[in-house]
Design an enzyme around this catalytic site. Structure first.
Site, PDB file in Angstrom:
ATOM      1  N   ILE A 154      24.275  85.207  58.899  1.00  0.00           N
ATOM      2  CA  ILE A 154      23.209  84.453  58.096  1.00  0.00           C
ATOM      3  C   ILE A 154      23.595  82.966  58.105  1.00  0.00           C
ATOM      4  O   ILE A 154      22.298  82.114  58.172  1.00  0.00           O
ATOM      5  CB  ILE A 154      23.725  84.986  56.693  1.00  0.00           C
ATOM      6  CG1 ILE A 154      23.083  86.533  56.678  1.00  0.00           C
ATOM      7  CG2 ILE A 154      22.738  84.139  55.513  1.00  0.00           C
ATOM      8  CD1 ILE A 154      23.605  87.124  55.402  1.00  0.00           C
ATOM      9  N   ALA A 235      24.909  85.484  49.289  1.00  0.00           N
ATOM     10  CA  ALA A 235      25.861  86.359  50.164  1.00  0.00           C
ATOM     11  C   ALA A 235      26.601  87.395  49.139  1.00  0.00           C
ATOM     12  O   ALA A 235      25.870  88.504  49.475  1.00  0.00           O
ATOM     13  CB  ALA A 235      27.192  85.552  50.565  1.00  0.00           C
ATOM     14  N   ARG A 236      27.409  87.536  48.449  1.00  0.00           N
ATOM     15  CA  ARG A 236      27.923  88.364  47.645  1.00  0.00           C
ATOM     16  C   ARG A 236      28.365  87.881  46.354  1.00  0.00           C
ATOM     17  O   ARG A 236      28.884  86.632  46.377  1.00  0.00           O
ATOM     18  CB  ARG A 236      28.998  89.236  48.143  1.00  0.00           C
ATOM     19  CG  ARG A 236      28.773  90.124  49.514  1.00  0.00           C
ATOM     20  CD  ARG A 236      27.888  91.420  48.640  1.00  0.00           C
ATOM     21  NE  ARG A 236      27.592  92.379  49.636  1.00  0.00           N
ATOM     22  CZ  ARG A 236      26.385  92.126  50.431  1.00  0.00           C
ATOM     23  NH1 ARG A 236      25.604  91.446  50.533  1.00  0.00           N
ATOM     24  NH2 ARG A 236      26.137  93.444  51.236  1.00  0.00           N
ATOM     25  N   ASP A 260      20.868  85.178  44.355  1.00  0.00           N
ATOM     26  CA  ASP A 260      20.140  86.321  44.559  1.00  0.00           C
ATOM     27  C   ASP A 260      21.172  87.436  44.659  1.00  0.00           C
ATOM     28  O   ASP A 260      20.829  88.529  44.447  1.00  0.00           O
ATOM     29  CB  ASP A 260      19.784  86.112  46.067  1.00  0.00           C
ATOM     30  CG  ASP A 260      19.089  87.564  46.363  1.00  0.00           C
ATOM     31  OD1 ASP A 260      18.232  87.931  45.701  1.00  0.00           O
ATOM     32  OD2 ASP A 260      19.085  88.078  47.562  1.00  0.00           O
ATOM     33  N   GLU A 265      25.773  94.514  39.651  1.00  0.00           N
ATOM     34  CA  GLU A 265      24.384  94.595  39.962  1.00  0.00           C
ATOM     35  C   GLU A 265      24.261  96.054  39.521  1.00  0.00           C
ATOM     36  O   GLU A 265      24.984  97.127  39.687  1.00  0.00           O
ATOM     37  CB  GLU A 265      24.071  94.566  41.470  1.00  0.00           C
ATOM     38  CG  GLU A 265      24.400  92.920  41.738  1.00  0.00           C
ATOM     39  CD  GLU A 265      23.907  92.972  43.332  1.00  0.00           C
ATOM     40  OE1 GLU A 265      23.477  93.742  43.912  1.00  0.00           O
ATOM     41  OE2 GLU A 265      24.142  91.519  43.609  1.00  0.00           O
ATOM     42  N   HIS A 284      18.621  90.336  44.112  1.00  0.00           N
ATOM     43  CA  HIS A 284      19.189  90.721  45.525  1.00  0.00           C
ATOM     44  C   HIS A 284      18.126  91.167  46.221  1.00  0.00           C
ATOM     45  O   HIS A 284      18.046  92.314  46.900  1.00  0.00           O
ATOM     46  CB  HIS A 284      20.085  91.691  45.166  1.00  0.00           C
ATOM     47  CG  HIS A 284      21.031  92.033  46.295  1.00  0.00           C
ATOM     48  ND1 HIS A 284      22.689  92.380  46.135  1.00  0.00           N
ATOM     49  CD2 HIS A 284      21.181  91.663  47.595  1.00  0.00           C
ATOM     50  CE1 HIS A 284      23.234  92.499  47.551  1.00  0.00           C
ATOM     51  NE2 HIS A 284      22.359  91.947  48.099  1.00  0.00           N
ATOM     52  N   GLY A 286      17.166  89.195  49.150  1.00  0.00           N
ATOM     53  CA  GLY A 286      17.120  88.455  50.395  1.00  0.00           C
ATOM     54  C   GLY A 286      16.868  89.535  51.595  1.00  0.00           C
ATOM     55  O   GLY A 286      16.325  89.045  52.544  1.00  0.00           O
TER      56      GLY A 286
END
Length: 332
Positions: A154, A235-236, A260, A265, A284, A286
């Site tokens: 990424i 990313a996370r 994102d 979550e 989320h 992406g």
């Protein structure tokens, strides 16, 4: 011989795409799905599970007879890899550069970064509020310095897309000796993170996250950034101390943030961080593109077929001992 079965731990990929859309890639397989977080109730007759965002711990591994945990993408941080290996279960991912996921996420990162720089939310509010005389003044990426933290698939895809904007690109990666794509002005290791952050007008987190690691972006990291810097995380969520992020926004240390991904979550839209006026948030998305679904589906299905034929899966994240391997249905 019964048909092998794969279980997806979410009802659908998106509103428009269902897991049964992969049926043409998995002839002879049964494709099932269950609501998020409810894997334990659907394990009967399942040979492969796709965890998505669900946790796969020792109890779940013991409860099922599946022999492969195959992610539809990269993230395996919620999978107990050691417990899986002990029970003879492979765990594998599909790398972003093989699937279009890296391209999709990198494109979203560019979108979010541009939206922050041009103050998109405020500009749209000026239109709907009929405030033409006091329209916000945006910035420009041209001539700015952007730091990419994490230069895997990424991060590399993002660097390639940002270079034509005329930015100065800095990057941090775990193994800087591996180099990076053309256009980087400076590349270093994590030990120099604070120094890189202090030089950047905007920082994009694209790093890999392993379960149990402390946040990479904590109060010290945000404190090291230039006052008013922009922050983007694609990313996370576990890579960010979200309380520290909110504090940095409240103090003005950070100019704005775009997120994102989140530590928990689905994220609560009433959570103070998401309601902050200088936070741009997406749910989320992406990797949620038609291209990513098609290309990941092809790699995902190929790995299931490989495992069912008795071969080790590609892109494995663990190594079960041969003597304890749960045998695939085609090898029984």
């Amino acid at each position: 011989m019964s048909r092998p079965a794969v279980l997806f731990a979410r009802d659908r990929f998106t509103a428009e795409l269902t897991w049964t859309d992969l049926a043409g890639l998995l002839p002879g397989w049964t494709i099932r799905s269950c609501p998020s977080g409810q894997l334990a109730g659907y394990l009967d007759g399942i040979d492969v599970i796709c965890p998505l965002g669900s946790r796969v711990d020792a109890d779940l591994l013991t409860a099922g007879e599946f022999g492969l945990v195959q992610q539809f993408g990269v993230g395996l941080e919620k999978v107990d890899l050691a417990a899986a290996a002990e029970r003879g279960v492979w765990a594998a991912r599909v790398p972003g550069d093989a699937t279009g996921n890296a391209d999709s996420v990198a494109e979203l990162a560019v979108l979010l970064l541009l939206a922050l720089v041009r103050r998109l939310d405020e500009v749209r509010d000026a239109l709907t509020g009929r405030r033409w005389a006091v329209r916000p003044t945006g910035g420009s990426l041209a001539g700015s310095t952007v730091a990419i933290v994490g230069l895997g698939a990424i991060g590399a895809a993002l660097a390639t897309r940002l270079a034509p904007f005329g930015v100065r690109l800095l990057a941090v990666r775990a193994h800087p000796e591996r180099g990076g794509p053309p256009g980087l002005e400076f590349l270093t290791g994590p030990e120099n993170l604070a120094g890189v952050l202090s030089r950047a007008d905007a920082v994009v987190c694209a790093a890999m996250f392993e379960g149990g690691q402390p946040p990479l972006f904590d109060a010290a990291a945000f404190g090291a950034m230039r006052p008013g810097a922009l922050f983007v995380n694609v990313a996370r969520g576990g890579l960010v101390d979200e309380a520290a992020l909110l504090a940095a926004l409240e103090s003005g240390q950070l100019g704005a943030a775009a997120l994102d991904v989140y530590a928990t979550e689905p994220a609560d839209p009433d959570w103070p961080l998401l309601r902050h006026p200088r936070v741009l948030a997406t749910p989320h998305v992406g990797g949620l593109t038609h291209e990513m679904f098609r290309r990941t589906g092809e790699a995902f299905a190929a790995n299931l077929r490989r495992w069912a034929a008795g071969q080790p899966p590609w892109w494995a994240a663990n190594q079960p001992a041969p003597g304890v391997l749960r045998r695939p249905p085609a090898a029984t």
